[in-house]
Scaffold this motif. Structure first.
Motif, PDB file in Angstrom:
ATOM      1  N   UNK A  98      -0.193  54.247  56.644  1.00  0.00           N
ATOM      2  CA  UNK A  98      -1.196  53.235  56.325  1.00  0.00           C
ATOM      3  C   UNK A  98      -2.551  53.614  56.920  1.00  0.00           C
ATOM      4  N   UNK A  99      -2.506  54.103  58.160  1.00  0.00           N
ATOM      5  CA  UNK A  99      -3.758  54.513  58.812  1.00  0.00           C
ATOM      6  C   UNK A  99      -4.404  55.671  58.069  1.00  0.00           C
ATOM      7  N   UNK A 100      -3.531  56.603  57.587  1.00  0.00           N
ATOM      8  CA  UNK A 100      -4.076  57.738  56.848  1.00  0.00           C
ATOM      9  C   UNK A 100      -4.782  57.284  55.591  1.00  0.00           C
ATOM     10  N   UNK A 121       8.771  53.866  62.403  1.00  0.00           N
ATOM     11  CA  UNK A 121       7.793  52.775  62.334  1.00  0.00           C
ATOM     12  C   UNK A 121       6.378  53.314  62.464  1.00  0.00           C
ATOM     13  N   UNK A 122       6.229  54.290  63.409  1.00  0.00           N
ATOM     14  CA  UNK A 122       4.900  54.848  63.612  1.00  0.00           C
ATOM     15  C   UNK A 122       4.449  55.684  62.416  1.00  0.00           C
ATOM     16  N   UNK A 123       5.444  56.341  61.747  1.00  0.00           N
ATOM     17  CA  UNK A 123       5.082  57.103  60.557  1.00  0.00           C
ATOM     18  C   UNK A 123       4.527  56.186  59.459  1.00  0.00           C
ATOM     19  N   UNK A 132      -8.483  57.967  54.948  1.00  0.00           N
ATOM     20  CA  UNK A 132      -8.997  58.678  53.763  1.00  0.00           C
ATOM     21  C   UNK A 132     -10.114  57.876  53.125  1.00  0.00           C
ATOM     22  N   UNK A 133      -9.849  56.533  53.055  1.00  0.00           N
ATOM     23  CA  UNK A 133     -10.899  55.675  52.483  1.00  0.00           C
ATOM     24  C   UNK A 133     -12.147  55.713  53.339  1.00  0.00           C
TER      25      UNK A 133
END
Length: 772
Positions: A638-640, A631-633, A644-645
């Protein structure tokens, strides 16, 4: 020819009689004369040596009797030394029960007492002590408590003496006030040590008549008197009761010896002294070391010299009588020997020759109608024949395997007989060793069989953990024919007071008389026998079970077991539990060995079960963690993407910022100040403005730059500026710089800079020039 033979025989007989008579008379005269001179001196020396040995032996008997009291006191000291580990209410109850039991079991004790340091049992006291104990009064045992010396520190008295030198002590006679009446007693005491420090004293008081009775139980020599004397020379026991309590030097005076000093250091000594009845006495003293104390007592024995001379005269008289009787016997024997010597010699010679050839069965016993020397030779030869036959029969029996055949050596120098007995004993020893080996093998087989059956129970797949432990416990109890068993398992608990003692042992399975029992008991490390067993990591076998420690209940009622054994379930240095087994019958050594091996198997099973449970928990935890990671991955992915954005946006902004920074750096004057006001960064524009190189500006304050005058508004002093900056405010200041004949003005904006923790670390100044 016959007349010649008779003449020869008569001449031989006459010579023999003359030689025996003259020799015996000479020896008799010599012996009587020598004995009359030497007997008195020799007997005196022997008597002195004998009396010294007797005195030493009797002193050792008294030492043994007193050591029993010291053993009791030392055992009480060891037991009571554990009491500060318990709560005061529990400690007081146990202590009182122990002291009461001791005085009830030992009727010769007048008082039994315990004296504690107050600061060991009550932290409210800095010094002082409290004394409690039981005393006898009108055939009843009563209890009394006294608080002593709680207002100051005293160095007097028996208690303080032992406190200063904590060793076993036997006191001098003194008056004891523990009971309801004054009693003159002697105390046997032992210090109580707790964690290597003095904690108190336990003692028993023995009345003086006890020592008198103790001495009277010993058998003495006729015509003797006895003294029992303390270390300081006080007479404790004597047949004349009126001198008890007096000092020995008041009764005996000797210029050669300092009696009290010799008694005090435990010397063995003796001397002669005339008594009040004008009789000369030989007086011996031997030390009595009781309880390994350094204050030995002494036992004295006084023997009358009159009795000594009466014995000496009696021996001398008996010696003369024996010599005379011996003379008559020698003459008669010589006469009969001369008459009967020749005829039986041939028969003796023939019998001896046959014995020499080993023809034992063909040798006939010699007939003997006389009791003279020849008769004695015949008897001796007949005895030799009988013994040779006995040895022959004995060796045949040994050869046939009858190792219990009886044979006795006829003297301590009977080499052949002793050798035969030694051979028989060696064969018996070999047989007994074989029997013992077989018995040991049988016991080992019994142990191994029990352990194998125990392992079979532990490997059963149809039982859960509760069933395994109960079945194993029931098997062990039944196998050793015990009556009751309890299994305690270690469980972790929260213990804020002592994080190291975070385990208690809880009853997990129990049975009695073959039936399952439900009990709720729990013990911490060191608490009760269960906690003590776990703490020591060693088996405990009790042959004297305290009353009400545990009851075995059946249809006929309740009873205390006679024997209890506790075994720790230890694995890799950790105690997983404790097994307690109670029995009415003694538990043999091989049964103890089986129980320990069975408990090791049970400990292995429990450890394996705990490992399996931990493994299962870890797997479950790993599974949950894996799901959480998945789940954290996803969240991280999504966080990555968002990061990146964001980074792209930041990069764009950084580019814009760098462009802006470069533009500002070209247009403005910029410098950085640390908290001490020194320049730590400066751009080229400001260096050109000041006409000073960057190396000359860095690390310096404006106040220390030569040939430059800086003026600022009166309302904006330097200290006030730094105060505003430390409060996080951005400050604008107009300053005038005068140098090299030029006057130039800068509009300066000071901005405070904080680190990630919010701490004020430096100041950035951006300035622009404006015209006057």
């Amino acid at each position: 020819m016959l007349n010649k033979y008779k003449k020869t025989t008569s001449s031989f007989r006459a010579k023999l009689l003359f030689f025996a008579l003259s020799t015996t008379i000479f020896l008799l005269i010599l012996t009587v004369g020598y004995l009359s001179i030497k007997t008195s001196r020799i007997f005196r020396e022997d008597t002195e040596l004998y009396l010294t040995q007797v005195t030493t032996s009797l002193a050792q008997k008294l030492t043994t009797e007193l050591n029993q009291d010291f053993s009791l006191v030392q055992n009480l000291s060891t037991t009571l030394g554990q009491m500060p580990n318990y709560k005061q209410s529990i400690s007081d109850s146990i202590t009182k029960e122990i002291l009461k039991s001791a005085i009830n079991e030992h009727n010769h004790i007048q008082n039994i007492w315990l004296q504690w340091e107050l600061n060991k049992i009550n932290t409210n006291f800095q010094y002082g002590n409290v004394k409690s104990g039981f005393y006898r009064h009108n055939n009843a045992v009563k209890f009394k408590v006294d608080t002593l010396e709680h207002t100051g520190y005293s160095t007097k008295g028996l208690y303080q003496q032992i406190k200063a030198n904590p060793e076993n002590t036997i006191s001098e006679p003194y008056i004891n006030y523990l009971g309801e009446q004054e009693n003159k007693v002697i105390s046997v005491c032992s210090p109580i040590m707790y964690k290597g420090q003095f904690a108190g004293v336990v003692g028993i008081d023995l009345p003086l008549n006890y020592f008198n009775n103790l001495v009277q139980k010993i058998e003495f020599l006729d015509g003797s008197q006895t003294f029992f004397i303390s270390n300081q020379g006080t007479i404790i026991s004597h047949e004349y009761g009126e001198i008890i309590g007096d000092n020995i030097t008041e009764i005996l005076e000797n210029r050669e010896f300092d009696i009290n000093s010799l008694i005090n250091v435990g010397k063995r000594f003796a001397f002669y002294q005339n008594g009040s009845d004008k009789t000369n006495y030989y007086i011996c003293f031997s030390p009595v070391y009781a309880g390994n104390t350094d204050t030995p007592w002494s036992f004295g024995l006084a023997f009358s010299q009159k009795a000594h001379f009466s014995k000496s005269n009696e021996i001398l008289f008996n010696t003369v009588i024996v010599c005379l009787v011996g003379l008559i016997i020698v003459l008669l024997a010589a006469y009969l020997f001369a008459i009967r010597l020749i005829k039986p010699l041939n028969d003796v010679s023939k019998a001896i020759n046959k014995l020499a050839l080993g023809e034992i069965e063909s040798v006939n016993r010699l007939t003997n109608d006389n009791n003279d020397e020849i008769g004695q030779i015949n008897n001796s030869l007949n005895l030799l024949i009988d013994r040779m036959f006995e040895m022959s029969e004995f060796t045949k029996g040994i050869g046939e395997g009858r190792l219990d055949a009886e044979y006795k050596a006829h003297s301590e120098n009977d080499v052949i007989g002793l050798s035969l007995i030694e051979m028989q004993n060696n064969l018996k020893e070999a047989r007994d060793q074989d029997i013992q080996r077989r018995k040991s093998e049988e016991l080992q087989t019994w142990i191994n069989s029990g352990v194998a059956k125990m392992n079979e129970i532990l490997r059963r797949q149809d039982l859960d953990f509760q069933g395994h432990t109960y079945s194993a416990l029931k098997f062990v109890v039944d196998y050793v024919k015990a009556n009751q068993g309890v299994l305690f398992l270690a469980q972790e608990i929260e213990n804020p007071e002592n994080e190291e003692e975070n385990v208690e042992f809880v009853a997990f399975a129990a049975l009695a008389w073959g039936r399952k029992r439900s009990i709720t008991k729990a013990y911490k490390i060191g608490e009760s026998l269960v906690g003590r067993c776990a703490f020591e990591k060693a088996s405990i076998y009790l042959t004297q079970v305290p009353k009400n420690y545990v009851n075995i209940t059946s249809g006929l009622g309740k009873a205390n077991p006679n024997y209890i054994i506790l075994i720790p379930l230890e694995m890799n240095g950790d105690v997983l539990g404790v097994v307690e087994i109670a029995s009415f019958n003694p538990i043999a050594e091989h049964e103890i060995e089986f129980i320990e091996k069975a408990c090791y198997s049970l400990a292995s099973t429990i450890a394996a079960r705990q490992v399996a449970e931990r493994t299962s928990n870890l797997l479950e935890q790993t599974k949950m963690q894996t799901e959480e990671l998945t789940q954290k991955e996803e969240e991280m992915r999504q966080n990555m993407e968002e990061l990146i954005a964001t980074q792209e946006e930041f990069a764009k902004r950084d580019a814009e910022t760098e462009s802006l920074k470069d533009a500002v750096n070209v247009l403005a004057y910029i410098f950085h100040l640390d908290l001490s006001g020194e320049i730590v960064y400066v751009n080229n524009n400001f260096c050109n403005f000041m006409g000073i190189s960057k190396e000359q500006l860095l690390g310096k304050s404006f106040n220390f730059i030569r040939d430059v005058e800086i003026s600022e508004p009166e309302e904006m002093s330097n200290s006030y500026l730094w105060e505003l900056l430390s409060n996080g405010e951005v400050v604008k200041v107009d300053r005038t710089y005068s140098f090299a004949g030029n006057i130039r003005k800068l509009s300066e904006v000071y901005s405070p800079v904080n680190d990630t923790a919010g701490n004020f670390i430096k100041v950035i100044c951006v300035a622009t020039e404006y015209m006057l």
